[in-house]
Design a protein around this motif. Structure first.
Motif, mmCIF file in Angstrom:
data_model
loop_
_atom_site.group_PDB
_atom_site.id
_atom_site.type_symbol
_atom_site.label_atom_id
_atom_site.label_comp_id
_atom_site.label_asym_id
_atom_site.label_seq_id
_atom_site.Cartn_x
_atom_site.Cartn_y
_atom_site.Cartn_z
ATOM 1 N N GLN A 79 3.770 15.753 -11.366
ATOM 2 C CA GLN A 79 4.001 16.214 -12.734
ATOM 3 C C GLN A 79 5.402 15.767 -13.142
ATOM 4 O OE1 GLN A 79 2.127 17.688 -14.974
ATOM 5 N NE2 GLN A 79 0.354 18.190 -13.727
ATOM 6 N N PRO A 80 5.536 14.972 -14.202
ATOM 7 C CA PRO A 80 6.870 14.494 -14.604
ATOM 8 C C PRO A 80 7.879 15.616 -14.850
ATOM 9 C CG PRO A 80 5.161 13.310 -15.796
ATOM 10 C CD PRO A 80 4.476 14.415 -15.040
ATOM 11 N N GLN A 81 7.421 16.765 -15.349
ATOM 12 C CA GLN A 81 8.353 17.854 -15.632
ATOM 13 C C GLN A 81 8.974 18.439 -14.364
ATOM 14 O OE1 GLN A 81 5.141 17.780 -16.629
ATOM 15 N NE2 GLN A 81 4.125 19.743 -16.295
ATOM 16 N N ASP A 82 8.406 18.126 -13.199
ATOM 17 C CA ASP A 82 8.999 18.570 -11.940
ATOM 18 C C ASP A 82 10.254 17.767 -11.585
ATOM 19 O OD1 ASP A 82 6.973 20.431 -11.737
ATOM 20 O OD2 ASP A 82 5.809 19.261 -10.277
ATOM 21 N N PHE A 83 10.512 16.695 -12.345
ATOM 22 C CA PHE A 83 11.660 15.814 -12.091
ATOM 23 C C PHE A 83 12.393 15.564 -13.414
ATOM 24 C CE2 PHE A 83 8.297 15.051 -9.079
ATOM 25 C CZ PHE A 83 8.962 15.155 -7.861
ATOM 26 N N ASN A 143 -4.314 13.991 -17.776
ATOM 27 C CA ASN A 143 -3.903 15.396 -17.613
ATOM 28 C C ASN A 143 -2.385 15.573 -17.612
ATOM 29 O OD1 ASN A 143 -3.130 14.434 -15.101
ATOM 30 N ND2 ASN A 143 -4.423 15.815 -13.921
ATOM 31 N N GLY A 144 -1.646 14.476 -17.860
ATOM 32 C CA GLY A 144 -0.187 14.546 -17.909
ATOM 33 C C GLY A 144 0.501 14.179 -16.616
ATOM 34 N N GLU A 145 -0.266 14.034 -15.542
ATOM 35 C CA GLU A 145 0.341 13.628 -14.272
ATOM 36 C C GLU A 145 0.701 12.150 -14.326
ATOM 37 O OE1 GLU A 145 -1.318 16.487 -10.821
ATOM 38 O OE2 GLU A 145 -2.772 15.045 -11.597
ATOM 39 N N ARG A 146 1.558 11.767 -13.405
ATOM 40 C CA ARG A 146 2.023 10.383 -13.326
ATOM 41 C C ARG A 146 1.837 9.895 -11.891
ATOM 42 N NH1 ARG A 146 6.873 10.150 -16.662
ATOM 43 N NH2 ARG A 146 5.260 9.689 -18.194
ATOM 44 N N ILE A 147 1.611 8.600 -11.757
ATOM 45 C CA ILE A 147 1.486 7.967 -10.443
ATOM 46 C C ILE A 147 2.588 6.926 -10.320
ATOM 47 C CG2 ILE A 147 0.048 6.565 -8.923
ATOM 48 C CD1 ILE A 147 -2.407 7.706 -10.462
ATOM 49 N N ASP A 148 3.458 7.114 -9.341
ATOM 50 C CA ASP A 148 4.529 6.145 -9.078
ATOM 51 C C ASP A 148 4.883 6.254 -7.596
ATOM 52 O OD1 ASP A 148 6.700 4.473 -8.941
ATOM 53 O OD2 ASP A 148 7.773 5.391 -10.608
ATOM 54 N N ASN A 193 15.426 14.617 -4.529
ATOM 55 C CA ASN A 193 14.324 15.114 -5.346
ATOM 56 C C ASN A 193 13.781 14.035 -6.297
ATOM 57 O OD1 ASN A 193 12.470 17.086 -6.153
ATOM 58 N ND2 ASN A 193 13.755 17.685 -7.870
ATOM 59 N N LEU A 194 13.348 12.931 -5.705
ATOM 60 C CA LEU A 194 12.794 11.833 -6.504
ATOM 61 C C LEU A 194 11.274 11.898 -6.508
ATOM 62 C CD1 LEU A 194 15.072 8.950 -5.183
ATOM 63 C CD2 LEU A 194 15.287 10.203 -7.347
ATOM 64 N N PRO A 195 10.641 11.504 -7.612
ATOM 65 C CA PRO A 195 9.175 11.527 -7.670
ATOM 66 C C PRO A 195 8.570 10.488 -6.744
ATOM 67 C CG PRO A 195 10.055 10.461 -9.621
ATOM 68 C CD PRO A 195 11.229 10.988 -8.853
#
Length: 124
Positions: free
Chosen positions: A85-89, A62-67, A78-80
């Protein structure tokens, strides 16, 4: 709905004493056991003049990322972290390629997720 389920499954392992490769293997194992589609990745993590290589993470369909380990290496605001959602960073750049990982055998999974009380190893 799926994002919440993934967070509930993975957040408890955030406290593991692992770096990005170990945490990605833990997440991959849990997601595989729950039949959740995902893709482990290896590559470079960049924030301004900071470059972390190699770095491991997981991408979701769905485009989300896990890190769960970007904050371990990057310095900034403001780090992931976790499932996002990658676009939030927009200042954090992930460049990589898919990799195949084996799921962890139960004994290794237990070792990697063992909670260690470091205060017991202090020498006074």
């Amino acid at each position: 709905m799926l994002t919440q389920k993934i967070k509930q499954l993975l957040d408890p392992y955030d406290s593991s004493q692992t770096e990005c490769d170990g945490m990605t293997r833990i997440c991959h194992t849990v997601l595989t056991q729950h039949n959740i589609e995902h893709q482990p990745m290896i590559g470079v993590l960049i924030l301004h003049n900071q470059e972390i290589q190699p770095h491991f993470w997981i991408d979701l369909p769905n485009g989300e990322r896990i890190d769960y380990r970007a904050k371990m290496w990057l310095i900034g605001e403001n780090l992931p972290h976790g499932v996002f959602q990658p676009q939030d960073f927009p200042d954090v750049i992930y460049t990589g390629e898919p990799i195949e990982l084996d799921i962890l055998i139960p004994e290794l999974f237990s070792m990697l997720t063992l909670r260690i009380d470091r205060t017991k190893f202090r020498q006074d």
